[in-house]
Design a protein around this motif. Sequence first.
Motif, PDB file in Angstrom:
ATOM      1  N   ILE A 197       0.621   3.288   9.052  1.00 60.99           N
ATOM      2  CA  ILE A 197       1.906   2.999   8.521  1.00 60.99           C
ATOM      3  C   ILE A 197       2.608   4.413   8.019  1.00 60.99           C
ATOM      4  O   ILE A 197       3.810   4.437   7.929  1.00 60.99           O
ATOM      5  N   LEU A 198       1.839   5.245   7.583  1.00 62.39           N
ATOM      6  CA  LEU A 198       2.472   6.314   7.080  1.00 62.39           C
ATOM      7  C   LEU A 198       3.072   7.271   7.998  1.00 62.39           C
ATOM      8  O   LEU A 198       4.118   7.603   7.871  1.00 62.39           O
ATOM      9  N   ALA A 199       2.554   7.055   9.461  1.00 61.60           N
ATOM     10  CA  ALA A 199       3.192   7.691  10.481  1.00 61.60           C
ATOM     11  C   ALA A 199       4.717   7.175  10.708  1.00 61.60           C
ATOM     12  O   ALA A 199       5.508   7.838  10.957  1.00 61.60           O
ATOM     13  N   ALA A 200       4.597   5.740  10.614  1.00 63.76           N
ATOM     14  CA  ALA A 200       5.934   5.143  10.863  1.00 63.76           C
ATOM     15  C   ALA A 200       6.961   5.387   9.710  1.00 63.76           C
ATOM     16  O   ALA A 200       8.155   5.053   9.997  1.00 63.76           O
ATOM     17  N   ASN A 201       6.233   5.892   8.632  1.00 64.33           N
ATOM     18  CA  ASN A 201       7.408   5.917   7.418  1.00 64.33           C
ATOM     19  C   ASN A 201       7.351   7.474   6.850  1.00 64.33           C
ATOM     20  O   ASN A 201       7.781   7.921   5.637  1.00 64.33           O
ATOM     21  N   THR A 202       7.048   8.381   7.898  1.00 61.10           N
ATOM     22  CA  THR A 202       7.086   9.870   7.421  1.00 61.10           C
ATOM     23  C   THR A 202       8.300  10.450   7.123  1.00 61.10           C
ATOM     24  O   THR A 202       9.482  10.007   7.385  1.00 61.10           O
ATOM     25  N   SER A 203       8.317  11.281   6.097  1.00 60.68           N
ATOM     26  CA  SER A 203       9.759  11.761   5.488  1.00 60.68           C
ATOM     27  C   SER A 203      10.379  10.828   4.529  1.00 60.68           C
ATOM     28  O   SER A 203      11.707  11.081   4.071  1.00 60.68           O
ATOM     29  N   ASN A 204       9.868   9.669   4.284  1.00 61.16           N
ATOM     30  CA  ASN A 204      10.212   8.908   3.471  1.00 61.16           C
ATOM     31  C   ASN A 204       9.434   8.738   2.185  1.00 61.16           C
ATOM     32  O   ASN A 204       8.146   9.415   2.106  1.00 61.16           O
ATOM     33  N   LEU A 205       9.851   8.277   0.970  1.00 61.23           N
ATOM     34  CA  LEU A 205       9.267   8.078  -0.235  1.00 61.23           C
ATOM     35  C   LEU A 205       7.973   7.208  -0.202  1.00 61.23           C
ATOM     36  O   LEU A 205       7.977   6.307   0.591  1.00 61.23           O
ATOM     37  N   LEU A 206       6.965   7.640  -0.660  1.00 56.76           N
ATOM     38  CA  LEU A 206       5.825   6.700  -0.885  1.00 56.76           C
ATOM     39  C   LEU A 206       5.800   5.764  -1.954  1.00 56.76           C
ATOM     40  O   LEU A 206       6.378   5.907  -3.136  1.00 56.76           O
ATOM     41  N   ARG A 207       5.769   4.591  -1.260  1.00 56.10           N
ATOM     42  CA  ARG A 207       5.875   3.327  -2.363  1.00 56.10           C
ATOM     43  C   ARG A 207       4.329   2.595  -2.168  1.00 56.10           C
ATOM     44  O   ARG A 207       4.008   1.918  -1.425  1.00 56.10           O
ATOM     45  N   TYR A 208       3.450   3.399  -3.271  1.00 56.38           N
ATOM     46  CA  TYR A 208       2.054   2.468  -3.360  1.00 56.38           C
ATOM     47  C   TYR A 208       2.222   1.175  -3.565  1.00 56.38           C
ATOM     48  O   TYR A 208       1.343   0.564  -2.766  1.00 56.38           O
ATOM     49  N   ARG A 209       3.067   0.352  -4.244  1.00 52.81           N
ATOM     50  CA  ARG A 209       2.936  -1.137  -4.313  1.00 52.81           C
ATOM     51  C   ARG A 209       3.256  -1.455  -3.129  1.00 52.81           C
ATOM     52  O   ARG A 209       2.464  -2.577  -2.729  1.00 52.81           O
ATOM     53  N   SER A 210       4.261  -1.211  -2.287  1.00 51.33           N
ATOM     54  CA  SER A 210       4.757  -1.814  -0.964  1.00 51.33           C
ATOM     55  C   SER A 210       3.494  -1.622  -0.078  1.00 51.33           C
ATOM     56  O   SER A 210       3.216  -2.316   0.826  1.00 51.33           O
ATOM     57  N   HIS A 240       1.178  -4.754   1.745  1.00 54.95           N
ATOM     58  CA  HIS A 240       0.971  -4.594   3.233  1.00 54.95           C
ATOM     59  C   HIS A 240      -0.387  -4.671   3.579  1.00 54.95           C
ATOM     60  O   HIS A 240      -0.661  -5.327   4.559  1.00 54.95           O
ATOM     61  N   LEU A 241      -1.250  -4.019   3.053  1.00 52.34           N
ATOM     62  CA  LEU A 241      -2.640  -3.981   3.325  1.00 52.34           C
ATOM     63  C   LEU A 241      -3.576  -4.846   2.508  1.00 52.34           C
ATOM     64  O   LEU A 241      -4.612  -4.962   2.919  1.00 52.34           O
ATOM     65  N   SER A 242      -2.898  -5.529   1.613  1.00 51.01           N
ATOM     66  CA  SER A 242      -3.582  -6.470   0.855  1.00 51.01           C
ATOM     67  C   SER A 242      -4.841  -5.896  -0.188  1.00 51.01           C
ATOM     68  O   SER A 242      -5.980  -6.301  -0.143  1.00 51.01           O
ATOM     69  N   ILE A 243      -4.458  -4.799  -0.695  1.00 47.74           N
ATOM     70  CA  ILE A 243      -5.513  -4.179  -1.538  1.00 47.74           C
ATOM     71  C   ILE A 243      -4.643  -3.655  -2.711  1.00 47.74           C
ATOM     72  O   ILE A 243      -3.432  -3.756  -2.860  1.00 47.74           O
ATOM     73  N   LYS A 244      -5.441  -3.010  -3.669  1.00 49.85           N
ATOM     74  CA  LYS A 244      -4.885  -2.376  -4.936  1.00 49.85           C
ATOM     75  C   LYS A 244      -4.103  -1.243  -4.733  1.00 49.85           C
ATOM     76  O   LYS A 244      -4.182  -0.476  -4.162  1.00 49.85           O
ATOM     77  N   ASP A 245      -2.877  -1.212  -5.800  1.00 50.83           N
ATOM     78  CA  ASP A 245      -2.242   0.327  -5.635  1.00 50.83           C
ATOM     79  C   ASP A 245      -3.192   1.273  -5.750  1.00 50.83           C
ATOM     80  O   ASP A 245      -2.872   2.417  -5.236  1.00 50.83           O
ATOM     81  N   ILE A 246      -4.249   1.371  -6.807  1.00 53.54           N
ATOM     82  CA  ILE A 246      -5.113   2.453  -7.054  1.00 53.54           C
ATOM     83  C   ILE A 246      -5.690   2.696  -5.797  1.00 53.54           C
ATOM     84  O   ILE A 246      -6.102   4.068  -5.535  1.00 53.54           O
ATOM     85  N   THR A 247      -6.184   1.919  -5.007  1.00 51.91           N
ATOM     86  CA  THR A 247      -6.808   2.049  -3.726  1.00 51.91           C
ATOM     87  C   THR A 247      -6.021   2.753  -2.754  1.00 51.91           C
ATOM     88  O   THR A 247      -6.339   3.541  -1.946  1.00 51.91           O
ATOM     89  N   VAL A 248      -4.709   2.250  -2.702  1.00 55.19           N
ATOM     90  CA  VAL A 248      -3.810   2.975  -1.702  1.00 55.19           C
ATOM     91  C   VAL A 248      -3.792   4.356  -1.932  1.00 55.19           C
ATOM     92  O   VAL A 248      -3.906   5.570  -1.102  1.00 55.19           O
ATOM     93  N   LYS A 249      -3.422   4.773  -3.237  1.00 55.89           N
ATOM     94  CA  LYS A 249      -3.490   6.078  -3.810  1.00 55.89           C
ATOM     95  C   LYS A 249      -4.595   7.027  -3.507  1.00 55.89           C
ATOM     96  O   LYS A 249      -4.639   7.932  -3.184  1.00 55.89           O
ATOM     97  N   SER A 250      -5.816   6.185  -3.692  1.00 58.41           N
ATOM     98  CA  SER A 250      -7.103   6.948  -3.396  1.00 58.41           C
ATOM     99  C   SER A 250      -7.122   7.268  -1.927  1.00 58.41           C
ATOM    100  O   SER A 250      -7.769   8.315  -1.361  1.00 58.41           O
ATOM    101  N   ASP A 251      -6.938   6.203  -1.143  1.00 58.37           N
ATOM    102  CA  ASP A 251      -6.884   6.417   0.433  1.00 58.37           C
ATOM    103  C   ASP A 251      -6.043   7.544   0.689  1.00 58.37           C
ATOM    104  O   ASP A 251      -6.103   8.447   1.715  1.00 58.37           O
TER     105      ASP A 251
END
Length: 414
Positions: A222-235, A239-250
């Motif tokens: 997903i990040l590869a498809a959005n490279t050079s764009n702003l990181l939207r942790y909530r979005s 999309h991954l059906s996980i918590k914001d804090i988990t996305v940030k940790s990943d």
Amino acid sequence: MYIQRSITPTIYDLLRDFKIVSINGPRQSGKTTLVKEIADKLGMAYYTFDDDATKIAAKSDPVNFIKRLSLSPCVIDEIQMVLEVVGAMKRIVDERDQNGMFLLTGSADLFKISTIKESLAGRMVSVSLYPLSFFEINANRANMVDMLFENALVSYRYDAIEYQRIVENILSGGYPPILGKSEKSRDMWFESYIEARIEKDLSLIKRVSKENKSEIAKLLRILAANTSNLLRYRSLAKHLSIKDITVKSDIEILEALFLIRRINPYFTNKGKREIKAPKVAFIDTGLASHLIDADTDALILSQRETLDNLVENFVYSELLKQTTYAQKSVKIYHYRDADYKVDQVLERKDGKIVAIEVKSGTNIKEEQLKGLIRLAQNAGGNFLHGFVFYGGDKILPISKGDYTFWLIPLAVLF
């Protein structure tokens, strides 16, 4: 064929000034080849924890293992595989108080590995070795970052490159093992590379379950498809059906493995840089391109937005590589002020900045300079120069109001 790495003189200097020097970077970026060359020239012994016998010996008795190695300067390759030796290393360098004792390599950022219990602060300095830049591939010993600050690009002599070839190079990237390989061979290499990083290296950072690995693998694409764009942790979390804090940790894990980088926003108020949304970029555009199945002809003919993002990422990654051996320390940011945006802002420690817009096309309009102008106005005397990297083939000045910027062909990066 061995390709000389431009950071080599820097490492020699650091070995004279520090007890421990660590070269960190993604797997297969050329760290082992580089340290073997340095070890050979300096007469350092070479050990690798990729060797099972060496790894077992270090794990079973880390104190005596390090004592034995410390009798003469040595290289320890893939240090992150036996972190038990870190404490013993700290004690021995404090006792000996001698510079250049250990040259380490790591395929994970040692300062982000939570399992390190002993601090090597004040004893170790780290540098990053990324995949090859195209300056290195083509034996160009100049430094693009230095030239940007010195405004030397306006008279730079370069060889023109066909636009399709430029895009092909962006899609191939700079990992040494795939240089000159066919597209099919590159695809197979990248697929095995991703699998190995997810399966083997995630545990270096923290314990992860099989479900976590699957989640992180999906996030990487997903990040590869959005490279050079702003990181939207909530979005991303939604999309991954996980918590914001988990996305940030990943994302922090992927960053520690030198697969991606977060690019903080530039503000004259430095306190805002850590709290506003960063952009995401891949260390290597070959990897990002593989993850989204990018095709040269399709990008040029019908996928211009994706091409724009990959080209911007490419300029960032090439400059990032060259910051590691620039004359002065330089950090790279992005700029966003309401509707005004600048793709990359390079800042020296003295506060002076150079701004870069990236356009994949050949036609540049005056209205596309508004972000550069706003940044120049806000930065005042700290603003040195502004450039637009584009798909054209001529270095040209372009003026708007009181400001003159320079159009720089993408071919210059090769």
